[in-house]
Structure formats: C-alpha cells, structure tokens
Design a protein around this motif. Structure first.
Motif, PDB file in Angstrom:
ATOM      1  N   THR A 126      58.970  31.486  37.032  1.00  0.00           N
ATOM      2  CA  THR A 126      58.637  31.333  35.710  1.00  0.00           C
ATOM      3  C   THR A 126      58.209  30.159  35.262  1.00  0.00           C
ATOM      4  O   THR A 126      58.720  29.106  35.422  1.00  0.00           O
ATOM      5  CB  THR A 126      59.627  31.969  34.642  1.00  0.00           C
ATOM      6  N   ARG A 168      56.928  27.788  31.993  1.00  0.00           N
ATOM      7  CA  ARG A 168      57.235  27.757  30.713  1.00  0.00           C
ATOM      8  C   ARG A 168      55.849  27.102  30.202  1.00  0.00           C
ATOM      9  O   ARG A 168      55.739  25.807  30.324  1.00  0.00           O
ATOM     10  CB  ARG A 168      58.468  26.918  30.238  1.00  0.00           C
ATOM     11  N   CYS A 177      58.403  21.695  28.792  1.00  0.00           N
ATOM     12  CA  CYS A 177      57.742  22.753  29.342  1.00  0.00           C
ATOM     13  C   CYS A 177      56.881  22.543  30.945  1.00  0.00           C
ATOM     14  O   CYS A 177      57.080  21.405  30.936  1.00  0.00           O
ATOM     15  CB  CYS A 177      56.592  23.168  28.505  1.00  0.00           C
ATOM     16  N   TRP A 235      48.178  32.122  19.487  1.00  0.00           N
ATOM     17  CA  TRP A 235      48.890  32.585  20.563  1.00  0.00           C
ATOM     18  C   TRP A 235      48.547  33.925  21.299  1.00  0.00           C
ATOM     19  O   TRP A 235      48.546  34.116  22.561  1.00  0.00           O
ATOM     20  CB  TRP A 235      50.407  32.879  19.863  1.00  0.00           C
ATOM     21  N   ARG A 285      48.815  32.839  24.705  1.00  0.00           N
ATOM     22  CA  ARG A 285      50.292  33.133  25.436  1.00  0.00           C
ATOM     23  C   ARG A 285      51.245  32.221  25.831  1.00  0.00           C
ATOM     24  O   ARG A 285      52.057  32.421  26.895  1.00  0.00           O
ATOM     25  CB  ARG A 285      49.888  34.246  26.536  1.00  0.00           C
ATOM     26  N   ASP A 297      54.892  30.038  25.369  1.00  0.00           N
ATOM     27  CA  ASP A 297      56.231  30.420  25.145  1.00  0.00           C
ATOM     28  C   ASP A 297      57.049  29.534  24.148  1.00  0.00           C
ATOM     29  O   ASP A 297      57.780  30.039  23.547  1.00  0.00           O
ATOM     30  CB  ASP A 297      56.858  30.130  26.447  1.00  0.00           C
ATOM     31  N   VAL A 298      56.432  28.393  23.839  1.00  0.00           N
ATOM     32  CA  VAL A 298      57.216  27.535  22.925  1.00  0.00           C
ATOM     33  C   VAL A 298      56.002  26.931  22.096  1.00  0.00           C
ATOM     34  O   VAL A 298      54.953  26.365  23.031  1.00  0.00           O
ATOM     35  CB  VAL A 298      58.197  26.380  23.703  1.00  0.00           C
ATOM     36  N   VAL A 343      58.478  33.769  20.753  1.00  0.00           N
ATOM     37  CA  VAL A 343      57.962  32.357  20.772  1.00  0.00           C
ATOM     38  C   VAL A 343      58.935  31.483  20.264  1.00  0.00           C
ATOM     39  O   VAL A 343      59.187  31.634  18.844  1.00  0.00           O
ATOM     40  CB  VAL A 343      56.601  32.253  20.441  1.00  0.00           C
ATOM     41  N   GLU A 344      59.768  30.396  20.773  1.00  0.00           N
ATOM     42  CA  GLU A 344      60.371  29.365  20.228  1.00  0.00           C
ATOM     43  C   GLU A 344      59.542  28.211  19.537  1.00  0.00           C
ATOM     44  O   GLU A 344      58.472  27.915  20.032  1.00  0.00           O
ATOM     45  CB  GLU A 344      61.262  28.845  21.325  1.00  0.00           C
TER      46      GLU A 344
END
Length: 148
Positions: A4, A6, A32, A85, A89, A91-92, A117-118
């Motif tokens: 994964t 980030r 990230c 986003w 895409r 994540d944060v 999303v953070e």
C-alpha cells in the motif's frame, strides 16, 4: 500481497516561496510515500484570495517540481478540492494548522471524510508568511513610486 502506497496532497499558492512552504512539504513527505504538491492557479488565487500571485503559475510549478521531497507538482485549477481528489485520488491532504478549526478547515474535513481522505495539519510558520512578504513588497513598491 500488495504494497500500500500512501499518497499525500499538499495544496498551496507557493507564491514568494519561503521556509514555511518548504517546512509544509518536508513534513508532508515524512507522512506519505508519494507527495503531490498542488500549485493553485493564478485564477483560483484571485478568486479565493482576491489577489493574483507575484510569481506566475508556470514559474511556481517549475520551482515546486524541483523540490526534492515533491514527487509530482500539478496545477490546481478548480475551486473544489474534492474535484481535485477525484482526479488524483490521494489518501491524505496536508494543510497548515492556521486552517484547523476555521470554517474552511471544518468544511474541508467534512467534505473529505465522505471519501475516506484524512486531513493532517502542520505547524504554520508564524515568522514568515507570503502575506507578510506581499505586504512588504507592496509597501516597498508604493514607497518607491511615491519617491519618483
């Protein structure tokens, strides 16, 4: 079993690039695996802040893309970060902590919570800001033109 990655997104004007910008990008990269810096377009800055940047978008993109912690620099050309986003895409999303608890920050958190999303905040560099630099440049320019 897949790895994964980030993906982080750090939007900003990055006008009059200074240590506060560099600090945000460094902090973001430490949180990230792949960092995208969103350089807000001249038109979006005029729309949201009421002023055009001193440095044009193409030059700001060139500067930011050459910062070693930035994996990709993109022009942010739409007012809604959720639209950005949808394309990238991430994540944060990273912001300075001057946004925390503000109406804009709360709205950002709510909008992105729906997409998983953070939002992470980093310390705002109080002693150096683009707003302060802009004021100093404007005052110096006005003083020079008054003396002429």
């Amino acid at each position: 079993m897949g790895v994964t990655v980030r993906i982080g997104y750090a939007p900003g004007a990055y006008d009059l690039f200074h240590i506060g910008h560099l600090n945000i990008l460094r902090h973001a990269k430490s949180r990230c695996d792949f960092l995208i810096a969103g350089v807000v377009s001249d038109e979006m800055l005029e729309l949201t802040k009421g002023a055009r940047p001193f440095i044009p978008l193409a030059e700001r993109l060139e500067i930011v893309s050459h910062i070693d912690v930035v994996d990709r620099a993109v022009a942010e050309v739409v007012p809604d970060k959720v639209d950005t986003w949808r394309e990238l895409r991430f994540d944060v999303l990273f912001k300075g902590d001057d946004w925390r608890g503000t109406p804009k920050g709360i709205r950002l958190e709510q909008d992105f919570a729906e997409h998983g999303v953070e939002i992470e905040y980093f310390p705002y560099t109080i002693h150096t800001s683009s707003t302060q630099l802009r004021r100093a440049l404007t005052a110096a320019t006005e003083g020079r033109s008054a003396a002429v």
